[in-house]
Design a protein around this motif. Structure first.
Motif, PDB file in Angstrom:
ATOM      1  N   THR A 244       0.823  -1.209   0.000  1.00 16.14           N
ATOM      2  CA  THR A 244       0.000   0.000   0.000  1.00 16.14           C
ATOM      3  C   THR A 244       0.856   1.257   0.000  1.00 16.14           C
ATOM      4  OG1 THR A 244      -0.147  -0.195   2.416  1.00 16.14           O
ATOM      5  CG2 THR A 244      -1.958  -1.118   1.114  1.00 16.14           C
ATOM      6  N   GLU A 245       2.028   1.191   0.657  1.00 21.11           N
ATOM      7  CA  GLU A 245       2.950   2.327   0.636  1.00 21.11           C
ATOM      8  C   GLU A 245       3.638   2.444  -0.723  1.00 21.11           C
ATOM      9  OE1 GLU A 245       3.421   4.594   3.048  1.00 21.11           O
ATOM     10  OE2 GLU A 245       1.794   3.621   4.138  1.00 21.11           O
ATOM     11  N   LYS A 248       1.819   4.364  -3.324  1.00 22.57           N
ATOM     12  CA  LYS A 248       1.882   5.810  -3.183  1.00 22.57           C
ATOM     13  C   LYS A 248       3.238   6.364  -3.599  1.00 22.57           C
ATOM     14  CE  LYS A 248      -1.199   5.531   0.844  1.00 22.57           C
ATOM     15  NZ  LYS A 248      -1.297   5.763   2.317  1.00 22.57           N
ATOM     16  N   GLU A 249       4.310   5.625  -3.265  1.00 24.45           N
ATOM     17  CA  GLU A 249       5.663   6.124  -3.516  1.00 24.45           C
ATOM     18  C   GLU A 249       6.607   4.936  -3.723  1.00 24.45           C
ATOM     19  OE1 GLU A 249       8.963   9.136  -1.505  1.00 24.45           O
ATOM     20  OE2 GLU A 249       7.171   8.532  -0.397  1.00 24.45           O
ATOM     21  N   LYS A 252      10.157   4.666  -2.020  1.00 22.23           N
ATOM     22  CA  LYS A 252      10.229   4.787  -0.567  1.00 22.23           C
ATOM     23  C   LYS A 252      11.066   3.661   0.024  1.00 22.23           C
ATOM     24  CE  LYS A 252       7.361   5.311   3.564  1.00 22.23           C
ATOM     25  NZ  LYS A 252       5.980   5.408   4.095  1.00 22.23           N
TER      26      LYS A 252
END
Length: 708
Positions: A244-245, A248-249, A252
């Motif tokens: 899920t992270e 977004k990016e 990361k």
């Protein structure tokens, strides 16, 4: 005369177009001596130095990842090479050699294949033999063999200087040279340096590699060869993060992993040609691989047998954890081989001894608050201060003694029979210590000390029988059966529970029955190699892990799966259409667990397919351009949940396309440039149900080589 690229298993052996002759091509990996490739009863892939020079590769991992029928898995400790669907166990089922000496570790948790410690400018060719090789190479060859042949075997005068620049501020410089000092003495040496950032945030890498050696002709029938290498690297990377992270990016970082590593290897070879028909080879070798690392993570909870579960993740609070670790592996060995050539064939006999000692340590420590359920005041949670230390030491070893024989008998001018047998006796075991200390403000220090000594012995046999029939000057059909084995690694004979306790698991050796039939030939302007294979494995070893994203609290169990079956085909074709060369490499694999607890499941982390498509166009004498497409099929992975119940996660397929352009100023100066992942596909190097490590998006490179 017009030249074409003749594939003998893969892409590049240059021959005269009207004089197609397989007889001039040789391979060393199938017997340990130079052999004619035309009558081999195995599928053979050859990556020449010309292939490597056509692109600004950073390391050997990238070369193999772009090779038909070869799959590369990623871990943050390094790459793993897979052939024929061995999945999570590829590190112990595919044997990787450097000039015939194995470099596989005896640990599959923190261990990795040190293929990126081998300078590309020191590689003459790479021989890939999918499926088997147990008679010559022993345990760990069920998936096949990859043998990296260095330039020290060629005895040619050469000089090469390369510089390359690529995305993520990466620079690479390398130099290599070899020279015949006298008619008897040949020396060579090389150096490479790489430094730069990585795709993800906080990624960086810097390494240096030195290699060198000599060959000296003692007499007309005796010679010695010495070679050594020294590799050092500092590498900062990070663990997997939530998918899920990633959505977004993608760049990361996960938990930071800082490491430095070194690898030293030395070998001395003595060759005696006792007669025109009898040759003896003696090889002494030593290898040392060290890694020190610091790994940061969070501790959501920790279980200890004396106090039970200690949660840290209540009210959104996760306790920072640091792990200091080391990995120190030392291998020494000797190989004795002889080859006797007679009227109808040749016989190879040999003995091999090796012993590997491994010391692996980790010191996990943290301090802060945890929240036991009983600590409630006015219906509010009260954190209790605690210091936690978890010290782990694994001091293990594996010792092998092996005898083997391989005979090739020519039943006729066109038909050969190959038979072989190997006996291997293994001792393995060692000491595992796990000490846990918990200090709190309201009770005395809580200690848990676990010490396990475990030993095991294994006696295994491998055998091979096969036929090779040359039905024309260019065509060969072959078939083979091999009985192989894989003895456990010393680190696999114990499990780790959620409470951090090591327990023995009575793991057995696995045995495999491998069958294959294939053909290779030229049909018109097309080279074709087609193999159909199947293997049946008894007691295949598998690893199931829990909390895989967090090394501080990860636990695992090694199990024998019962029986597994692999069925597949490998197709390699290349067409020569004037200035255009087209290549197709297709591997299709169906894996299945046929008996045991997980009957009906697929073998974990074994992709269903690998497809490689390439096009190379020669615009003129100076310019060529190439396009390559790689597709890796879907797979599965089995994990533990918090209740020690295993479940299966489906892993998606992925693909990437690369573009290369080469400009040749003259015979001595070449420039390479290109774009990797030109369509900017977003895929992952590795993943579990909730976590993943992303692969780079579109990136660029340019480099130049001066050679004489």
């Amino acid at each position: 005369m017009k030249k074409i690229i003749l594939l003998l298993g893969i892409l590049n052996t240059l021959v005269v177009a009207n004089e197609i002759s397989l007889d001039k091509s040789t391979i060393t990996s199938t017997t340990g001596f130079t052999e004619n490739i035309s009558k081999e009863n195995k599928n053979v892939i050859i990556i020449g130095k010309e292939d490597i020079s056509k692109k600004e590769y950073h390391n050997l991992e990238e070369v193999l990842n772009n090779t038909p029928n070869v799959m590369v898995q990623q871990t943050y400790f390094g790459p793993i090479v897979d052939l024929r669907g061995n999945g999570e166990r590829a590190i112990s089922r595919v044997k990787v050699l450097v000039d015939g000496i194995a470099i596989n570790p005896i640990d599959d948790s923190m261990g990795t294949l040190p293929i990126n410690t081998i300078p590309l400018n020191n590689i003459e060719r790479i021989e890939v033999i999918p499926g088997g090789g147990a008679v010559l190479n022993g345990s760990g060859t069920a998936g096949g063999v990859v043998n990296i042949i260095t330039k020290s075997t060629e005895k040619k005068d050469y000089f090469s200087l390369n510089y390359g620049n690529s995305s993520y501020q990466t620079n690479q410089t390398s130099l290599s040279t070899g020279y015949n000092v006298t008619d008897k003495l040949y020396v060579y040496g090389g150096f490479s340096h790489l430094n730069g950032k990585g795709y993800r945030q906080k990624d960086s890498k810097e390494n240096n590699s030195f290699n060198g050696g000599f060959e000296y002709q003692l007499t007309s029938n005796q010679k010695i060869r010495f070679q050594g290498s020294n590799f050092k690297e500092n590498n900062d990377t990070s663990t997997s993060i939530l998918k899920t992270e990633l959505a977004k990016e993608r760049k990361k970082a996960g938990y930071l992993v800082e490491s430095n590593s070194s690898r030293k290897s030395y070998s001395l070879e003595y060759e005696l040609k006792a007669t025109d028909n009898l040759v003896f080879l003696t090889t002494l070798y030593t290898q040392k691989f060290k890694r020190n690392f610091t790994e940061h993570s969070k501790m959501d909870e920790y279980k200890m047998d004396k106090i039970g579960k200690m949660p840290f993740s209540l009210v959104g609070y996760n306790l920072p954890v640091k792990m200091l670790g080391s990995f120190d592996e030392d291998t020494k060995g000797i190989k004795l081989k002889s080859k006797y050539s007679y009227d109808k064939g040749n016989l190879i006999l040999g003995y091999e001894y090796s012993k590997t000692n491994l010391k692996r340590t980790s010191d996990i420590f943290t301090n802060g608050k945890f929240f036991p359920a009983i600590s409630k005041v006015n219906n509010k949670l009260m954190g209790i201060n605690a210091d936690i230390h978890i010290d782990i030491l694994n001091d293990v070893y594996k010792e092998n003694n092996s005898l083997f024989g391989l005979n090739k008998y020519n039943l006729s001018d066109n038909l050969s029979l190959i038979t072989g047998l190997r006996y291997e006796h293994s001792k393995l075991g060692g000491n595992r210590v796990n000490n846990t200390y918990v200090d709190t403000s309201f009770m005395p220090t809580i200690k848990s000390n676990k010490n396990i000594n475990s030993t095991d012995t294994e006696n295994n046999f491998a055998g091979e029988i096969g036929l090779s029939y040359s039905y024309s000057d260019t065509g060969t059909v072959f078939t083979r059966y091999e009985r192989g084995f894989i003895s456990p690694m010393p680190g696999q004979i114990t499990d780790k529970t959620q409470n951090g306790i090591y327990v023995p698991n009575n793991l057995k050796s696995e045995t495999s029955d491998n069958f294959e039939v294939g053909v290779r030939d030229f049909v018109g302007n097309t080279y074709l190699s087609w193999t159909i294979f199947t293997s049946f494995t008894e007691d295949e070893i598998t690893l199931i892990q829990g909390n895989t994203h967090n090394p501080a609290t990860k636990w695992w169990s090694y199990k024998n799966l019962g029986k597994t079956r692999r069925l597949g085909t490998e197709i390699l074709a290349e067409q020569y259409l004037g200035n255009l060369t087209l290549t197709q490499g297709i591997t299709l694999i169906n894996t299945k667990i046929t008996k045991g607890e997980y009957k009906g499941d697929k073998v974990p982390l074994a992709p269903e397919s690998k497809i490689t498509l390439k096009a190379l166009y020669q615009f003129n004498d100076n310019i060529n351009a190439g396009l390559s497409f790689n597709y890796v099929g879907k797979s599965t992975i089995r994990e533990y949940n918090k209740n020690d119940k295993s479940f299966v996660t489906n892993i998606s397929s992925y693909h990437f396309t690369d573009l290369t352009i080469q400009y040749k100023f003259n015979e001595n100066f070449i420039i390479n440039a290109g774009i990797n992942n030109i369509f900017n596909n977003k895929y992952n190097f590795s993943e579990t149900k909730n976590y993943a490590i992303p692969a780079p998006e579109r990136n660029y490179y340019i480099g130049g080589t001066i050679s004489f």
